[in-house]
Design an enzyme around this catalytic site. Structure first.
Site, short mmCIF file in Angstrom:
data_model
loop_
_atom_site.label_atom_id
_atom_site.label_comp_id
_atom_site.label_asym_id
_atom_site.label_seq_id
_atom_site.Cartn_x
_atom_site.Cartn_y
_atom_site.Cartn_z
N ASN A 154 22.18 -14.09 45.37
CA ASN A 154 21.33 -13.33 46.30
C ASN A 154 21.60 -13.59 47.78
O ASN A 154 21.31 -12.73 48.60
CB ASN A 154 19.84 -13.50 45.95
CG ASN A 154 19.38 -14.93 46.08
OD1 ASN A 154 20.16 -15.86 45.93
ND2 ASN A 154 18.11 -15.11 46.35
N GLU A 250 17.77 -26.43 43.80
CA GLU A 250 17.02 -25.46 44.61
C GLU A 250 16.78 -24.26 43.71
O GLU A 250 17.70 -23.50 43.43
CB GLU A 250 17.86 -25.01 45.83
CG GLU A 250 18.06 -26.07 46.89
CD GLU A 250 16.84 -26.22 47.80
OE1 GLU A 250 15.82 -25.54 47.57
OE2 GLU A 250 16.92 -27.03 48.72
N LEU A 251 15.53 -24.09 43.26
CA LEU A 251 15.29 -23.14 42.16
C LEU A 251 14.30 -22.05 42.55
O LEU A 251 14.08 -21.79 43.73
CB LEU A 251 14.85 -23.93 40.93
CG LEU A 251 15.78 -25.12 40.58
CD1 LEU A 251 15.19 -25.99 39.50
CD2 LEU A 251 17.17 -24.63 40.20
N CYS A 284 14.30 -16.07 46.76
CA CYS A 284 13.46 -17.03 46.04
C CYS A 284 12.11 -17.19 46.72
O CYS A 284 11.18 -17.71 46.13
CB CYS A 284 14.17 -18.36 45.92
SG CYS A 284 14.92 -18.84 47.47
P1 NAP Z 1 21.37 -18.03 37.92
O1 NAP Z 1 21.54 -16.99 36.90
O2 NAP Z 1 20.68 -19.29 37.56
O3 NAP Z 1 22.85 -18.35 38.47
C1 NAP Z 1 23.05 -19.25 39.51
C2 NAP Z 1 24.44 -19.85 39.38
O4 NAP Z 1 24.47 -20.65 38.20
C3 NAP Z 1 25.54 -18.81 39.21
O5 NAP Z 1 26.69 -19.24 39.89
C4 NAP Z 1 25.76 -18.81 37.71
O6 NAP Z 1 27.05 -18.38 37.33
C5 NAP Z 1 25.59 -20.29 37.41
N1 NAP Z 1 25.36 -20.62 36.02
C6 NAP Z 1 24.84 -19.85 35.05
N2 NAP Z 1 24.83 -20.53 33.87
C7 NAP Z 1 25.35 -21.75 34.11
C8 NAP Z 1 25.64 -22.90 33.30
N3 NAP Z 1 25.35 -22.92 32.01
N4 NAP Z 1 26.23 -23.96 33.89
C9 NAP Z 1 26.52 -23.95 35.19
N5 NAP Z 1 26.29 -22.88 36.02
C10 NAP Z 1 25.69 -21.81 35.47
O7 NAP Z 1 20.63 -17.46 39.21
P2 NAP Z 1 20.89 -16.10 39.98
O8 NAP Z 1 20.38 -14.99 39.15
O9 NAP Z 1 22.29 -16.05 40.51
O10 NAP Z 1 19.94 -16.34 41.24
C11 NAP Z 1 18.58 -16.09 41.19
C12 NAP Z 1 17.80 -17.38 41.05
O11 NAP Z 1 18.15 -18.28 42.09
C13 NAP Z 1 16.31 -17.13 41.23
O12 NAP Z 1 15.60 -17.89 40.30
C14 NAP Z 1 16.05 -17.60 42.64
O13 NAP Z 1 14.72 -17.98 42.88
C15 NAP Z 1 16.97 -18.76 42.72
N6 NAP Z 1 17.25 -19.09 44.12
C16 NAP Z 1 16.73 -20.23 44.64
C17 NAP Z 1 16.95 -20.54 45.98
C18 NAP Z 1 16.43 -21.79 46.61
O14 NAP Z 1 16.93 -22.19 47.66
N7 NAP Z 1 15.45 -22.47 46.04
C19 NAP Z 1 17.70 -19.67 46.77
C20 NAP Z 1 18.20 -18.51 46.19
C21 NAP Z 1 17.97 -18.24 44.86
P3 NAP Z 1 27.34 -16.85 36.87
O15 NAP Z 1 27.02 -16.01 38.05
O16 NAP Z 1 28.79 -16.88 36.55
O17 NAP Z 1 26.45 -16.59 35.70
#
Ligand code: NAP
Length: 473
Positions: A154, A250-251, A284
């Site tokens: 994002n 950071e979730l 997020c």
């Molecule tokens: P996501 O599906 O959890 O993916 C995040 C990253 O993790 C991607 O690079 C993804 O790779 C990777 N990943 C997925 N499965 C994995 C595994 N088994 N092992 C290691 N890495 C893995 O999250 P998203 O949909 O990209 O982002 C949205 C989430 O991020 C929301 O929950 C949002 O709240 C959170 N977020 C938090 C913050 C913060 O600072 N707290 C900031 C922004 C976003 P692939 O893309 O290849 O699947």
């Protein structure tokens, strides 16, 4: 050379490499190809860890690390428009929001450069204890080692910057795995760092199957810290599996905002309309749950709805678009299902405009509805009437998340009660909880995470203290 903008190789050990396989990157708006990226697997990730580990055997002094960071900030400034368009193309982010992200990444690099130059330990007052008399002691801040960084879709530029810029400031080499849907910005940053004089191996970028790459980062003992931004389930699972490493998370969040009866309702409504739907709610800290004191509820809703209905939904490449697409079809279906399933009243939205979800406001949903207790990550917010500030705080705290929350009020007493009672990493007063400036300590409690980002705080996490005790003559 990283090849053309539309075709990018992997960056490993200072070389741009092909693997024969490609990851297609498509516009979430049109489905058109934005480009393709060479696809890595376990083997390329191991090579990347080798390169990062090798790089860290040579010293890269702080002034050189700072100069590289400053040069990247400069390049981001010069190439601002190109960078913003790349964010917009691959993430489907409206151009005006993409420009803000591009400018923020510049600021992240600038703050990281400052941190590189002031990285220092502490003096220990040894004669404060009898045992320490006649001794001098101080701490050194040492880089923790190779950092494995995993970033979400994002904020494909600035959330990558929040990992790789502080890591360089701290003196750590990085293996970065960006989100598969948005890897182009990360590879552009690698190109900018290379052009800025980064020696081989200090940054390596691998794009490909998440679990395969993630497993190498978890299993390889040379990776000392994993910094992960993404969804809670994946983050906490990584932490469980990497018991001997530092794992910084950071979730997600289901961001609440309290509007007290004494608040400036015009400003509060405007802030909600701007911060619940920007980038289709895919931040997020996008405002998701608004709790309004009953006396102000009708007026607040009357002010909010016309503002939400005036938002322009459409092509993210259009200058005046406010709300674009969500990232993919799965997200769209899930969000529409959650809207359909709520017991609350639909005040506006809830339907598609073309293929896009219209900004949606739901009144008084059930406490257990998905839109109330899960992270929607879409253009949806709820408004709920509450009897008191205490009730609002209790409802705001009523999810497993704790990243940021906010309150609008003109009462100092209410603001301070909220700041003390809300169980979140950050509280905003008379500002939307979507606010973030890149030097802030940013991060959550509960399921939202266990760390703080912002270059100063990230550098602290990426270094270790080493104590030196000297016997005085
Ligand atoms: P996501 O599906 O959890 O993916 C995040 C990253 O993790 C991607 O690079 C993804 O790779 C990777 N990943 C997925 N499965 C994995 C595994 N088994 N092992 C290691 N890495 C893995 O999250 P998203 O949909 O990209 O982002 C949205 C989430 O991020 C929301 O929950 C949002 O709240 C959170 N977020 C938090 C913050 C913060 O600072 N707290 C900031 C922004 C976003 P692939 O893309 O290849 O699947």
């Amino acid at each position: 050379m990283a090849t053309t903008a539309a075709e990018r190789k992997l960056f490993v050990g200072g070389e741009w490499i092909e693997t024969g396989d490609w990851v297609e990157v498509r516009s979430p708006y049109s489905g058109d190809s934005v480009g393709r990226v060479a696809k890595a697997g376990a083997e390329e990730t191991r090579r990347a860890v080798d390169a990062a580990h090798r790089a860290m055997q040579e010293r890269l002094p702080a002034h050189k690390r700072a100069e590289i960071l400053v040069r990247v900030a400069g390049a981001l400034g010069r190439r601002h428009e190109e960078v913003a368009r790349l964010i917009s193309d691959e993430a489907g982010k409206p151009l005006k929001a993409a420009r803000v992200e591009a400018a923020r990444a510049m600021s992240t690099y600038t703050f990281a450069a400052v941190e590189a130059r002031k990285l220092a330990g502490d003096m220990v007052p040894m004669d404060a204890a009898q045992a320490g008399e006649g001794k001098l002691a101080f701490t050194l801040r040492r880089p923790i080692g190779v950092v494995g960084a995993i970033s979400p879709f994002n904020f494909p530029l600035n959330l990558v910057a929040h990992k790789i810029a502080p890591a360089l400031a701290a003196g750590c080499a990085v293996v970065l795995k960006p989100a598969s849907q948005t890897p182009m910005c990360a590879l552009l940053l690698a190109e900018l760092e290379e052009e800025a004089g980064l020696p081989p191996g200090w940054l390596n970028v691998v794009v490909g199957p998440a679990s395969e790459i993630g497993d190498v980062l978890v299993d390889d003992e040379r990776v000392k810290l994993i910094t992960f931004t993404g969804s809670s389930e994946i983050g906490w699972n990584l932490k469980e599996r990497a018991a001997k490493k530092r794992v910084n998370l950071e979730l997600g969040n289901a961001t609440p905002l309290i509007v007290a009866a004494d608040a400036d309702l015009e400003t509060a409504a405007a802030k909600v309309s701007q911060n619940a739907f920007a980038f289709a709610g895919q931040s997020c800290i996008s405002v998701q749950r608004v709790y309004v004191e009953r006396r102000a509820y009708d007026e607040f809703v009357d002010r909010l709805i016309p503002l939400v209905e005036a938002l322009k939904v459409g092509d993210p490449a259009d200058e005046d678009t406010d709300v674009g697409p969500v990232i993919d079809e799965d997200a769209r279906v899930r969000i529409l299902d959650w809207i359909k399933a709520t017991s609350g009243d639909l005040l506006t939205g809830g339907e598609l405009e073309g293929e896009l979800i219209r900004p949606t406001v739901i009144a008084n949903p059930g406490r257990d509805d998905d839109v109330s207790c899960q992270e929607v990550f879409g253009p949806v917010c709820t408004v709920t009437a509450v009897g008191s500030l205490d009730e609002a705080i209790e409802l705001a705290n009523g999810t497993r998340y704790g990243l940021q929350a906010g309150i609008f009020t003109t009462s100092l007493d209410s603001a301070l009660r909220a700041a003390q009672g809300l169980e979140f990493g950050g509280i905003t007063v008379n500002e939307a909880p979507t606010f973030r400036s890149d030097q802030m300590p940013y991060g959550g409690v509960k399921d939202s995470g266990n760390t703080r980002e912002g270059p100063h705080y990230a550098v602290r996490e990426m270094t270790e203290e080493r104590l030196v005790v000297v016997e005085l003559p």
